[in-house]
Design an enzyme around this catalytic site. Sequence first.
Site, PDB file in Angstrom:
ATOM      1  N   ASP A  90      -2.060  -8.459  -2.141  1.00  0.00           N
ATOM      2  CA  ASP A  90      -2.009  -9.055  -3.478  1.00  0.00           C
ATOM      3  C   ASP A  90      -0.670  -9.748  -3.706  1.00  0.00           C
ATOM      4  OD1 ASP A  90      -4.532  -8.176  -3.986  1.00  0.00           O
ATOM      5  OD2 ASP A  90      -4.012  -6.821  -5.611  1.00  0.00           O
ATOM      6  N   LYS A 136       5.614   4.151   6.217  1.00  0.00           N
ATOM      7  CA  LYS A 136       6.613   4.870   5.428  1.00  0.00           C
ATOM      8  C   LYS A 136       6.986   6.144   6.179  1.00  0.00           C
ATOM      9  CE  LYS A 136       9.187   5.368   1.722  1.00  0.00           C
ATOM     10  NZ  LYS A 136      10.384   4.518   1.521  1.00  0.00           N
ATOM     11  N   ASP A 148       8.485  -0.175   1.273  1.00  0.00           N
ATOM     12  CA  ASP A 148       9.331  -0.647   0.179  1.00  0.00           C
ATOM     13  C   ASP A 148      10.210  -1.814   0.616  1.00  0.00           C
ATOM     14  OD1 ASP A 148      10.478   1.246   1.856  1.00  0.00           O
ATOM     15  OD2 ASP A 148      11.729   2.146   0.311  1.00  0.00           O
ATOM     16  N   ASP A 153      -3.463  -3.144   0.713  1.00  0.00           N
ATOM     17  CA  ASP A 153      -3.995  -3.653  -0.544  1.00  0.00           C
ATOM     18  C   ASP A 153      -2.874  -4.215  -1.410  1.00  0.00           C
ATOM     19  OD1 ASP A 153      -5.842  -4.244  -2.490  1.00  0.00           O
ATOM     20  OD2 ASP A 153      -6.130  -2.184  -3.154  1.00  0.00           O
ATOM     21  N   TYR A 156      -6.442   6.034   0.088  1.00  0.00           N
ATOM     22  CA  TYR A 156      -7.432   5.745  -0.945  1.00  0.00           C
ATOM     23  C   TYR A 156      -8.527   6.794  -0.847  1.00  0.00           C
ATOM     24  CZ  TYR A 156      -5.693   1.268  -2.695  1.00  0.00           C
ATOM     25  OH  TYR A 156      -4.962   0.291  -3.294  1.00  0.00           O
TER      26      TYR A 156
END
Length: 358
Positions: free
Chosen positions: A249, A188, A221, A245, A135
């Site tokens: 959610d 990842k 993923d 984040d 971010y």
Amino acid sequence: MSKPYRLGVLHGDGIGPEIVPATVTVLDAALRAAGVEPAEWTELPLGAAAIETHGAHTPQETLDALGELDGWLLGPHDSVAYPQPFRSQLNPSGVIRKHFDLYANVRPAKAFPGGNAVVPGTDLVIVRENTEGFYADRNTFAGTGEYMPTPDVAVAMGIITRAATERIARTAFELAMQRDKRVTIVHKANVLRLTTGLFRDVCREIAAQYPDVTVDDFHIDAMTVHLVRRADRFDVIVTENMFGDILSDLAGEIAGSLGIAASVNSSDTHAMAQAAHGSAPDIAGQDAANPIAMIHSGAMLLEWLAGRHDDPRLRDAAARVEAGVTSTVTGGTSTRDLGGTASCSGFTQAVVTAIENA
């Protein structure tokens, strides 16, 4: 502490002026029931209202005042609706997180018995590194880490450091020791070998200091699939900023609704309760918002304060909040997003009643 706890109130935008006062009401009831002196609440300017009155969405006087408080409640902000230049600036929560180095964003996802969870039995916590990663507004000392060398090329830096990873990993493993002693590292590293590879490896190094904790890891993923299929099999999940984040959610919806997605942002010395959802301007002012996420965030703040000040009464108050919300929902009172008909204020009063009658 013999004196009352001093807590800040930042209403924010949209539904913030509804769900934040609801949280104050519930926390006050729980503190009374636990035999704690009433908190001293300090309201401070923030968001669109602060732009009007102070010429800034996060005035310096707000930051200065927060530094003198024991903790605070932050309502959601609607920064995309701010006029320029405020819309292009780091948003209010980002400013506060950065100013106080609130490096740990802890986001639980817990399904209510009898609720509308996608995966019943979900009870996990996502521990999200909050200061760097991918971010752009959080990964540099100055500037945003995002730039355009030409009108047709955009570049963003992603930064992972050993120091930041070590402290978030310790947060995750300490939390796991209080829960089911299981930690899942999400990364990842098959593609982002150096950055998220470093995150995974440093988390593994910290894991060696907690031999009683079972550890596994998944690519981001694959983790989304695992959550949708079997969220009830996970306990503590630790990951970098952007992945955390997204996963939190998703986990909130899997547990029943983003309206129940709580969080606390903390450093070693400061903590901020902040619901994981947005400002929901489409229902603002209608008394229709679900205050559970903000209320649970407030309970998490009490838990954090209990640990910092070695005050078991605050832990008792936090437990009373959790029990009051749970008994209210399982008793058939909930807001529209959970399939009920209660208003925000009606639900809040029902929780207060449950706490007082417990």
